[in-house]
Scaffold this motif. Sequence first.
Motif, short mmCIF file in Angstrom:
data_model
loop_
_atom_site.label_atom_id
_atom_site.label_comp_id
_atom_site.label_asym_id
_atom_site.label_seq_id
_atom_site.Cartn_x
_atom_site.Cartn_y
_atom_site.Cartn_z
N ASP A 133 -15.22 -2.75 17.93
CA ASP A 133 -16.66 -2.48 17.90
C ASP A 133 -17.45 -3.78 17.93
N PHE A 134 -16.95 -4.79 17.22
CA PHE A 134 -17.64 -6.08 17.21
C PHE A 134 -17.72 -6.66 18.61
N GLN A 135 -16.62 -6.66 19.33
CA GLN A 135 -16.60 -7.23 20.68
C GLN A 135 -17.56 -6.49 21.61
N ILE A 136 -17.58 -5.16 21.49
CA ILE A 136 -18.48 -4.36 22.33
C ILE A 136 -19.94 -4.65 21.99
N ASN A 137 -20.26 -4.70 20.69
CA ASN A 137 -21.65 -4.99 20.29
C ASN A 137 -22.06 -6.41 20.67
N PHE A 138 -21.13 -7.35 20.59
CA PHE A 138 -21.40 -8.73 20.98
C PHE A 138 -21.79 -8.78 22.46
N CYS A 139 -21.05 -8.07 23.30
CA CYS A 139 -21.35 -8.06 24.74
C CYS A 139 -22.70 -7.41 25.01
N THR A 140 -23.02 -6.36 24.27
CA THR A 140 -24.33 -5.72 24.43
C THR A 140 -25.44 -6.72 24.12
N LEU A 141 -25.27 -7.48 23.03
CA LEU A 141 -26.24 -8.52 22.67
C LEU A 141 -26.42 -9.52 23.82
N CYS A 142 -25.31 -9.95 24.40
CA CYS A 142 -25.35 -10.93 25.50
C CYS A 142 -26.02 -10.33 26.74
N PHE A 143 -25.67 -9.11 27.09
CA PHE A 143 -26.27 -8.47 28.27
C PHE A 143 -27.78 -8.37 28.11
N SER A 154 -30.68 -20.09 40.95
CA SER A 154 -29.45 -19.63 41.62
C SER A 154 -28.24 -19.85 40.72
N LYS A 155 -28.24 -20.97 40.00
CA LYS A 155 -27.16 -21.24 39.04
C LYS A 155 -27.13 -20.16 37.97
N ALA A 156 -28.30 -19.80 37.45
CA ALA A 156 -28.37 -18.76 36.42
C ALA A 156 -27.84 -17.43 36.96
N ILE A 157 -28.21 -17.10 38.18
CA ILE A 157 -27.76 -15.84 38.78
C ILE A 157 -26.25 -15.85 39.00
N SER A 158 -25.72 -17.01 39.35
CA SER A 158 -24.26 -17.13 39.50
C SER A 158 -23.55 -16.81 38.19
N HIS A 159 -24.13 -17.28 37.09
CA HIS A 159 -23.56 -16.98 35.77
C HIS A 159 -23.61 -15.47 35.51
N GLY A 160 -24.72 -14.85 35.91
CA GLY A 160 -24.85 -13.40 35.73
C GLY A 160 -23.80 -12.64 36.51
N ILE A 161 -23.53 -13.09 37.73
CA ILE A 161 -22.49 -12.46 38.57
C ILE A 161 -21.12 -12.66 37.93
N ALA A 162 -20.89 -13.84 37.37
CA ALA A 162 -19.61 -14.13 36.72
C ALA A 162 -19.41 -13.24 35.49
N ILE A 163 -20.48 -13.04 34.72
CA ILE A 163 -20.40 -12.15 33.56
C ILE A 163 -19.99 -10.74 33.99
N ASN A 164 -20.61 -10.28 35.07
CA ASN A 164 -20.26 -8.95 35.58
C ASN A 164 -18.81 -8.88 36.02
N SER A 165 -18.33 -9.93 36.67
CA SER A 165 -16.93 -9.96 37.14
C SER A 165 -15.95 -9.86 35.97
N ILE A 166 -16.33 -10.48 34.84
CA ILE A 166 -15.45 -10.49 33.68
C ILE A 166 -15.34 -9.10 33.03
N CYS A 167 -16.46 -8.36 33.02
CA CYS A 167 -16.47 -7.11 32.24
C CYS A 167 -16.42 -5.84 33.07
N ILE A 168 -16.52 -5.94 34.40
CA ILE A 168 -16.69 -4.73 35.22
C ILE A 168 -15.51 -3.78 35.12
N GLU A 169 -14.30 -4.32 35.00
CA GLU A 169 -13.13 -3.43 34.90
C GLU A 169 -13.18 -2.63 33.60
#
Length: 268
Positions: free
Chosen positions: A228-238, A46-61
């Motif tokens: 481009d670096f920031q975008i590729n970095f986020c892709t790696l994380c996702f 559940s903690k891991a999933i909370s982190h996943g939800i937080a990641i989405n909240s940061i990048c969804i906009e």
Amino acid sequence: MSDIQKEMRKSHKILCKEVERSLFLIYKTQNIFHTGRQLRSINSFSKAISHGIAINSICIEHINTPQEAPLLDHFSIGALTRVLIESCIMTLYISDLKINVAQWDLRRQILFLHDATNRKRFLTALLKTNKSEETVDFIENYQEIKFKIIQTIKKRSKELNINEDKCNELTKGNIVYIDGIRGAAREAGIDINYFEFMQSYLSNHIHSHPVSTMRMGEHNFSFEKASDFQINFCTLCFEACSSIIKDTRKRMKKFTGGIEYDPVGILE
């Protein structure tokens, strides 16, 4: 929209789907009697999933309106990715289907000891500024709590033919995983070279070490229009998050849903 933006959106969509599936699985475990081991694994996942939800909240906009180029906080996404990965590894470590009663009891006693020694450390510091009944209570009973845990660790180590040097190491209170987090990752079937890379690379974002900021100019970091670096970095994380969430969800599907799915059963 550029190709790398499309790739990021694709990887983000996969991550959201994995988080959604995992949330559904967690919801299904509610109001069902589980063993202590199962409950701990549910909490960790559940903690891991909370982190996943937080990641989405940061990048969804940014994902939804790339043409407006809102902030893409890759720093926070990197930090959350690291802790999400570790939450999943802990879940897999706790829910290992191959271990027996003695092995699980040793694992949980080591976790109890780490919890106790760390609580002692920060509560001792807190006590100097803010004395509370609960804090004083714990500090006064700490040695007794620690002694009981250590005795059980020694007993289980003997049952499992763990040598004296290793046993002594396990009783110090600074161990979380019996064979370290790399051992836990290897046990979970994670590619150890990939794990080493992600662990080392993303730790820089946890601690704000130089690797996370030294090349801001070179990589064109921007708080207005993501490079481009920031975008590729986020892709790696996702992609990293999606992969380990999927593996953990598959384990949890086998391990939860009733006490009969925990091979160890209920321990006192």
